[in-house]
Design an enzyme around this catalytic site. Structure first.
Site, short mmCIF file in Angstrom:
data_model
loop_
_atom_site.label_atom_id
_atom_site.label_comp_id
_atom_site.label_asym_id
_atom_site.label_seq_id
_atom_site.Cartn_x
_atom_site.Cartn_y
_atom_site.Cartn_z
N GLU A 104 93.09 -20.77 17.00
CA GLU A 104 92.01 -20.38 18.25
C GLU A 104 92.96 -19.76 19.56
O GLU A 104 93.62 -20.57 20.06
CB GLU A 104 91.51 -21.40 18.67
CG GLU A 104 90.02 -21.38 19.24
CD GLU A 104 90.10 -20.85 20.74
OE1 GLU A 104 89.53 -19.71 21.16
OE2 GLU A 104 91.02 -21.46 21.77
N SER A 111 105.96 -31.64 21.10
CA SER A 111 106.92 -31.78 22.31
C SER A 111 107.67 -33.09 22.52
O SER A 111 107.33 -34.08 22.21
CB SER A 111 106.22 -31.51 23.72
OG SER A 111 105.47 -30.49 23.54
#
Length: 389
Positions: free
Chosen positions: A247, A132
């Site tokens: 996941e 980010s």
């Protein structure tokens, strides 16, 4: 899908619980789990605990056997994550294991795999995710950090933000733009970066709780060796998207609420004046939501075990889990009243201040890991087939 453990999963669940009973100071660590900061003693305990997980093969149980993993099924991994999260155990989620490792296994060279995978598998290194940026969060492909080839190195300049644990990381996985003229998804490359290189500055971001868990990271002419490029140049976006699928059940988000919910229920039992119909109904609603959220997570794991890609289903699970976390904070404050706003350390704080910590942290969960708004768009387009607005 069976709404009960298979004999194999029941035995494994019992094994994990026995290990946690023997190795984890449950009550102390359960209460610590509502803080993001660790004391030096807690950090050392976490390091040694992860070493024990690695020694049992649990840290990388989902990795294929050819890379030193156990090749465990998605359902087995979900059982493991559920028990670890329920106990508040440290080290269950590791960015080296879940992000860097799969990227190397799928896209790295044999030399890169030999260089990094053994140290991830043995819990020797800490990793962080450098994705980010201040202007590239939900629209990550708009990132502007540049990597320019200069002989046998890439020179990197730019800024990353919301990087968890960067101040203690040994290595980071970095997305940087290597072709500014290409369409935004096609000009990005994927790097493994030594966080001790000259030119890297890590600055903690202090949040409402006084925590320094999130950081901003600055790159000023950082020279990263070219052999730290994973996969092809300008194909980093596709590496990132495949590894982020690893996941996705979000079971940890849901199960984290259980210990706080049970603590509130016990508190109400000990204080008869709180046993009103309003409070009972609200606690019952949270309990039902917890059970629903848990089975939403198991649905994702079941789909993965069948070779399906649970795009919309994973987004449903993520939204439901993070909204449950947020509601848990609101419920906690309603049950405890004004004393619930007292910080840990106050002699008057109910439950040692864990509700105050939870209430302040919970809203961020609907942003981290993909905002609820973005996930709702995924549900609309990929799950319901609605047109893009």
């Amino acid at each position: 899908m069976l709404f009960r453990d298979s004999p194999e999963h029941a035995a494994f669940r019992a094994e994990v619980r026995a290990f946690l009973d023997a190795e984890l100071p449950r009550e102390t660590w359960d209460m610590r789990n509502d803080r993001e900061e660790m004391t030096p003693e807690e950090k050392e305990f976490t390091h040694q605990f992860r070493k024990k997980l690695a020694a049992r093969g649990w840290l990388t149980m989902g990795w294929p056997s050819e890379f030193g993993g156990a090749g465990a099924s998605y359902m087995t991994q979900t059982v493991y994550m559920e028990e670890m999260s329920a106990a508040g155990a440290p080290g269950a989620y590791d960015q080296g294991v879940w992000l860097a490792g799969p990227a190397l296994m799928m896209h790295g060279t044999p030399e890169q795999q030999q260089r990094w995978l053994p140290r991830i598998r043995s819990a020797d290194d800490h990793w962080c995710q450098l994705f980010s940026e201040p202007g590239a969060g939900s629209d990550l492909a708009s990132l502007q950090t540049r990597a320019v080839r200069d002989g046998d190195v890439y020179v990197i300049n730019g800024q990353k933000i919301w990087t968890s644990g960067a101040q203690e990381a040994d290595w980071g996985i970095l997305l940087a733009r290597t072709d500014p003229e290409a369409p935004k998804h096609r000009g990005i490359s994927y790097f493994m970066v030594d966080m001790r290189l000259p030119g890297i500055t890590v600055r903690p971001l202090v949040n409402l709780m006084g925590s320094r868990h999130f950081c901003e990271v600055f790159f000023d002419d950082v020279r990263v060796p070219a052999d730290c490029l994973v996969g092809e140049e300008n194909r980093g976006w596709y590496i990132a998207t495949t590894t982020l699928d690893q996941e996705r059940s979000s079971i940890n988000r849901v199960v984290m609420t259980r210990s706080t919910l049970y603590a509130l229920i016990d508190y109400v039992r000990e204080h008869p004046h709180l046993r009103t119909d309003v409070i009972r109904h609200e606690l019952a609603e949270r309990y039902l939501e917890f059970e629903i959220g848990r089975w939403l997570c198991y649905r994702v794991a079941q789909m993965q075990s069948e070779g399906k890609v649970p795009n919309a289903e994973a987004s449903v699970s993520k939204i439901f889990g993070t909204e449950l976390q947020r509601q848990m904070g609101i419920t906690g404050l309603r049950v405890l009243g004004l004393p619930g706003q007292l910080e840990p350390g106050s002699r008057w704080a109910p439950l040692r201040g864990r509700i105050e910590r939870w209430a302040l942290a919970a809203p961020s969960y609907t942003i981290a890991g993909g905002t609820s708004e973005v996930n709702r768009n995924i549900i609309a387009t990929r799950g319901l087939g609605l047109p893009r607005g």
